[in-house]
Design a protein around this motif. Sequence first.
Motif, mmCIF file in Angstrom:
data_model
loop_
_atom_site.group_PDB
_atom_site.id
_atom_site.type_symbol
_atom_site.label_atom_id
_atom_site.label_comp_id
_atom_site.label_asym_id
_atom_site.label_seq_id
_atom_site.Cartn_x
_atom_site.Cartn_y
_atom_site.Cartn_z
ATOM 1 N N GLU A 1 -3.432 11.533 6.084
ATOM 2 C CA GLU A 1 -4.604 12.279 6.530
ATOM 3 C C GLU A 1 -5.545 11.314 7.262
ATOM 4 O OE1 GLU A 1 -4.654 15.518 6.215
ATOM 5 O OE2 GLU A 1 -2.846 15.488 5.010
ATOM 6 N N LEU A 2 -6.059 11.736 8.417
ATOM 7 C CA LEU A 2 -7.017 10.950 9.191
ATOM 8 C C LEU A 2 -8.365 11.651 9.128
ATOM 9 C CD1 LEU A 2 -4.936 10.231 12.434
ATOM 10 C CD2 LEU A 2 -4.990 8.913 10.316
ATOM 11 N N LEU A 3 -9.391 10.938 8.699
ATOM 12 C CA LEU A 3 -10.732 11.501 8.572
ATOM 13 C C LEU A 3 -11.676 10.764 9.509
ATOM 14 C CD1 LEU A 3 -12.704 13.418 7.036
ATOM 15 C CD2 LEU A 3 -13.099 11.505 5.466
ATOM 16 N N ALA A 4 -12.335 11.508 10.383
ATOM 17 C CA ALA A 4 -13.309 10.928 11.311
ATOM 18 C C ALA A 4 -14.686 11.474 10.984
ATOM 19 C CB ALA A 4 -12.933 11.260 12.749
ATOM 20 N N GLY B 1 -7.218 2.006 6.396
ATOM 21 C CA GLY B 1 -6.527 2.460 5.194
ATOM 22 C C GLY B 1 -7.464 2.511 4.010
ATOM 23 N N ALA B 2 -7.547 3.657 3.351
ATOM 24 C CA ALA B 2 -8.447 3.832 2.212
ATOM 25 C C ALA B 2 -7.734 4.543 1.069
ATOM 26 C CB ALA B 2 -9.679 4.617 2.642
ATOM 27 N N ALA B 3 -6.442 4.257 0.882
ATOM 28 C CA ALA B 3 -5.662 4.939 -0.154
ATOM 29 C C ALA B 3 -6.259 4.679 -1.528
ATOM 30 C CB ALA B 3 -4.216 4.468 -0.118
ATOM 31 N N GLY B 4 -6.479 5.746 -2.288
ATOM 32 C CA GLY B 4 -6.975 5.630 -3.652
ATOM 33 C C GLY B 4 -8.465 5.447 -3.777
ATOM 34 N N LEU C 1 -11.276 6.773 8.598
ATOM 35 C CA LEU C 1 -10.499 6.412 7.413
ATOM 36 C C LEU C 1 -9.190 7.189 7.403
ATOM 37 C CD1 LEU C 1 -13.412 6.721 4.827
ATOM 38 C CD2 LEU C 1 -12.538 4.605 5.824
ATOM 39 N N ASN C 2 -8.191 6.646 6.686
ATOM 40 C CA ASN C 2 -6.944 7.385 6.499
ATOM 41 C C ASN C 2 -6.468 7.232 5.063
ATOM 42 O OD1 ASN C 2 -4.395 5.607 6.272
ATOM 43 N ND2 ASN C 2 -5.546 4.601 7.903
#
Length: 196
Positions: free
Chosen positions: A21-24, A50-53, A34-35
């Motif tokens: 998921e890509l969030l702008a 990358g912002a996993a977790g 962020l993704n």
Amino acid sequence: MKIYSPAFLGAAASGQVAIAELLALEFPGSPVYLNSSNWHIDFGGNTYKGAAGLGSISPIADQPGQVVGLNLSMSGTSSAILALAMDGAGTVKGTPVALRTAVFAVAGDGALVLADAPLLWSGTLDTMSLSLDGTTRTVAATAESKAIRLMRSIPWFYSNADQRLVNANDGSFSYIADQIGKPIVWPNRQWFKNNQ
């Protein structure tokens, strides 16, 4: 109905697909990209970090006749985002938000290749809040869909000014104000018989 690119459809049909998921968040002067993966993704001239977790996005649950917004949250955020949450309400409200689903095809050598990232949801931020739980800092935000504007009524009056906005040459409402309170008297049946 969504229309997907041939690259997206080809990647989906291959059977070996990875997604993120890509969030702008288009804050004025300092946008945040962020993704949901562990690596940085370049798309549309921007680098999605990358912002996993670190955060969560509520499921998109639109139903016929209703439009539901998104709830976003992120823990351990940067000082710039914390500052926005604490006192940047004017900057936050109305900030454009876009959520995309990045689809990666698996190349012959096993490398992931970005096939496409179609738009999944778009809208604007509404509110942002900060919560502190011991040593954990969490920023939560709500966003409303662009589609909510379709459900809001537009104030419109049967006046000459409003009609001129639609068509500057249409004077059909020019005399409406003059007719307010004036009685309209129709001739009786005998008048029509006498004037045939």
